[in-house]
Design a protein around this motif. Structure first.
Motif, mmCIF file in Angstrom:
data_model
loop_
_atom_site.group_PDB
_atom_site.id
_atom_site.type_symbol
_atom_site.label_atom_id
_atom_site.label_comp_id
_atom_site.label_asym_id
_atom_site.label_seq_id
_atom_site.Cartn_x
_atom_site.Cartn_y
_atom_site.Cartn_z
ATOM 1 N N ILE A 183 8.072 37.141 28.430
ATOM 2 C CA ILE A 183 8.066 38.408 27.701
ATOM 3 C C ILE A 183 9.487 38.894 27.370
ATOM 4 O O ILE A 183 9.699 39.448 26.293
ATOM 5 C CB ILE A 183 7.295 39.468 28.517
ATOM 6 N N PRO A 184 10.494 38.710 28.246
ATOM 7 C CA PRO A 184 11.854 39.153 27.865
ATOM 8 C C PRO A 184 12.347 38.508 26.574
ATOM 9 O O PRO A 184 13.052 39.151 25.782
ATOM 10 C CB PRO A 184 12.710 38.725 29.063
ATOM 11 N N TYR A 185 11.981 37.240 26.336
ATOM 12 C CA TYR A 185 12.391 36.554 25.100
ATOM 13 C C TYR A 185 11.828 37.296 23.884
ATOM 14 O O TYR A 185 12.553 37.576 22.923
ATOM 15 C CB TYR A 185 11.885 35.105 25.138
ATOM 16 N N TRP A 186 10.519 37.621 23.936
ATOM 17 C CA TRP A 186 9.881 38.271 22.791
ATOM 18 C C TRP A 186 10.380 39.696 22.622
ATOM 19 O O TRP A 186 10.546 40.170 21.495
ATOM 20 C CB TRP A 186 8.365 38.237 22.949
ATOM 21 N N THR A 187 10.625 40.387 23.740
ATOM 22 C CA THR A 187 11.155 41.748 23.643
ATOM 23 C C THR A 187 12.518 41.740 22.951
ATOM 24 O O THR A 187 12.785 42.564 22.067
ATOM 25 C CB THR A 187 11.286 42.368 25.044
ATOM 26 N N GLY A 188 13.369 40.792 23.332
ATOM 27 C CA GLY A 188 14.680 40.681 22.691
ATOM 28 C C GLY A 188 14.575 40.324 21.221
ATOM 29 O O GLY A 188 15.285 40.891 20.383
ATOM 30 N N LEU A 189 13.671 39.390 20.894
ATOM 31 C CA LEU A 189 13.511 38.968 19.495
ATOM 32 C C LEU A 189 12.982 40.121 18.642
ATOM 33 O O LEU A 189 13.475 40.360 17.528
ATOM 34 C CB LEU A 189 12.562 37.775 19.426
ATOM 35 N N PHE A 190 11.981 40.853 19.150
ATOM 36 C CA PHE A 190 11.446 41.997 18.404
ATOM 37 C C PHE A 190 12.500 43.089 18.246
ATOM 38 O O PHE A 190 12.565 43.741 17.198
ATOM 39 C CB PHE A 190 10.217 42.570 19.116
ATOM 40 N N PHE A 191 13.308 43.289 19.277
ATOM 41 C CA PHE A 191 14.339 44.322 19.220
ATOM 42 C C PHE A 191 15.370 44.001 18.138
ATOM 43 O O PHE A 191 15.694 44.848 17.294
ATOM 44 C CB PHE A 191 15.008 44.456 20.586
ATOM 45 N N VAL A 192 15.873 42.774 18.152
ATOM 46 C CA VAL A 192 16.876 42.370 17.162
ATOM 47 C C VAL A 192 16.286 42.402 15.756
ATOM 48 O O VAL A 192 16.919 42.889 14.802
ATOM 49 C CB VAL A 192 17.419 40.963 17.496
ATOM 50 N N SER A 193 15.050 41.910 15.597
ATOM 51 C CA SER A 193 14.407 41.878 14.274
ATOM 52 C C SER A 193 14.178 43.290 13.744
ATOM 53 O O SER A 193 14.387 43.556 12.553
ATOM 54 C CB SER A 193 13.075 41.128 14.359
ATOM 55 N N SER A 194 13.753 44.211 14.620
ATOM 56 C CA SER A 194 13.524 45.596 14.192
ATOM 57 C C SER A 194 14.833 46.254 13.759
ATOM 58 O O SER A 194 14.878 46.972 12.755
ATOM 59 C CB SER A 194 12.887 46.400 15.330
ATOM 60 N N LEU A 195 15.911 45.997 14.521
ATOM 61 C CA LEU A 195 17.210 46.539 14.139
ATOM 62 C C LEU A 195 17.664 46.003 12.785
ATOM 63 O O LEU A 195 18.149 46.762 11.934
ATOM 64 C CB LEU A 195 18.252 46.192 15.204
ATOM 65 N N LEU A 196 17.493 44.696 12.582
ATOM 66 C CA LEU A 196 17.958 44.087 11.340
ATOM 67 C C LEU A 196 17.191 44.610 10.134
ATOM 68 O O LEU A 196 17.791 44.957 9.111
ATOM 69 C CB LEU A 196 17.828 42.563 11.431
ATOM 70 N N ILE A 197 15.859 44.658 10.239
ATOM 71 C CA ILE A 197 15.085 45.105 9.077
ATOM 72 C C ILE A 197 15.342 46.592 8.807
ATOM 73 O O ILE A 197 15.357 47.037 7.652
ATOM 74 C CB ILE A 197 13.581 44.818 9.265
ATOM 75 N N GLY A 198 15.571 47.367 9.877
ATOM 76 C CA GLY A 198 15.905 48.771 9.677
ATOM 77 C C GLY A 198 17.259 48.946 9.014
ATOM 78 O O GLY A 198 17.424 49.780 8.121
ATOM 79 N N VAL A 201 7.185 47.500 21.016
ATOM 80 C CA VAL A 201 6.584 48.426 21.979
ATOM 81 C C VAL A 201 5.642 47.684 22.923
ATOM 82 O O VAL A 201 5.682 47.881 24.147
ATOM 83 C CB VAL A 201 5.830 49.560 21.244
ATOM 84 N N TYR A 202 4.807 46.809 22.362
ATOM 85 C CA TYR A 202 3.847 46.077 23.192
ATOM 86 C C TYR A 202 4.550 45.166 24.187
ATOM 87 O O TYR A 202 4.207 45.144 25.384
ATOM 88 C CB TYR A 202 2.911 45.267 22.294
ATOM 89 N N SER A 203 5.538 44.405 23.715
ATOM 90 C CA SER A 203 6.250 43.497 24.620
ATOM 91 C C SER A 203 7.040 44.276 25.663
ATOM 92 O O SER A 203 7.175 43.841 26.813
ATOM 93 C CB SER A 203 7.175 42.571 23.828
ATOM 94 N N SER A 204 7.570 45.446 25.290
ATOM 95 C CA SER A 204 8.297 46.280 26.251
ATOM 96 C C SER A 204 7.356 46.779 27.345
ATOM 97 O O SER A 204 7.720 46.796 28.538
ATOM 98 C CB SER A 204 8.946 47.470 25.550
ATOM 99 N N LEU A 205 6.137 47.187 26.964
ATOM 100 C CA LEU A 205 5.160 47.617 27.958
ATOM 101 C C LEU A 205 4.776 46.476 28.891
ATOM 102 O O LEU A 205 4.636 46.672 30.108
ATOM 103 C CB LEU A 205 3.912 48.165 27.248
ATOM 104 N N LEU A 206 4.620 45.278 28.324
ATOM 105 C CA LEU A 206 4.322 44.114 29.162
ATOM 106 C C LEU A 206 5.472 43.823 30.120
ATOM 107 O O LEU A 206 5.259 43.466 31.280
ATOM 108 C CB LEU A 206 4.062 42.887 28.282
ATOM 109 N N LEU A 207 6.696 43.993 29.614
ATOM 110 C CA LEU A 207 7.875 43.740 30.454
ATOM 111 C C LEU A 207 7.946 44.751 31.603
ATOM 112 O O LEU A 207 8.237 44.386 32.752
ATOM 113 C CB LEU A 207 9.132 43.821 29.599
#
Length: 202
Positions: free
Chosen positions: A122-137, A181-187
């Protein structure tokens, strides 16, 4: 597919821009994927079996989010190609945000592979979602956006098409944030579970 590629190479059809685009975006990637499946297909069968049973290490909801995110990403890249602006390598010589955004697909594929081998969690996906969300924003909605909404909406002659393309980007962003958000909750849940297990061990 190999026959179609041969037709592209040895016939006048290959000199047309649309044929070249088809080879770059569809035919060659499909050949690569089929080759990988021929090479590693025997390893994928137990993974597919576990996926159906729900015994795989990656939660099914997370897998579903990754599929939706990939579809949104592919649709957005196709929109780039149709619009013809903010397009980079491998379609043009320029290396830009479009080029770097294509790296998301290898990272998703790598994460799924490592996840099913219990080497990425889950940490891998949380990091990937975080970076992707920042980039698209940053690229689309930030104060110094590289590709602001106007560059998507106003390019199309039909305003409805332009607004649909922009709505697609908004949906893409929402799905990415949902994944974060989902991956963060899982983490957080994993961290709490590990803390409880550790305290019981003590």
């Amino acid at each position: 597919m190999a026959a179609v590629l041969g037709l592209f190479i040895y016939s006048p059809l290959g000199s047309t821009p649309r044929a070249e685009l088809f080879v770059k975006l569809a035919l060659f990637p499909a050949l690569v994927i089929s080759g990988l499946f021929m090479w590693k297909g025997s390893h994928l069968r137990p993974v597919i079996h576990d996926l159906r049973k729900g015994d795989h290490p990656i939660p099914q909801r997370l897998v579903g989010l990754l599929v939706i995110i990939s579809l949104f990403g592919i649709g957005h890249h196709i929109d780039h190609i149709i619009r013809g602006n903010h397009v980079g390598w491998p379609l043009t010589p320029e290396i830009n945000a479009f080029t770097f955004s294509l790296l998301s697909y290898p990272f998703i594929t790598l994460g799924l592979y490592l996840g099913w081998r219990d080497r990425a969690g889950i940490p891998y996906w949380t990091g990937l979602f975080f970076v992707s969300s920042l980039l698209i924003g940053y690229v689309h909605f930030g104060p110094s956006a590289i590709e602001p909404p106007a560059d998507i909406i106003t390019v199309y002659e039909n305003a409805l098409v332009g607004w649909f393309a922009f709505a697609w980007v908004v949906g893409f962003t929402i799905v990415l944030v949902t994944g974060l958000v989902y991956s963060s909750l899982l983490l957080i849940r994993q961290s709490k579970g590990a803390a409880i297990t550790s305290s019981r061990g003590e």
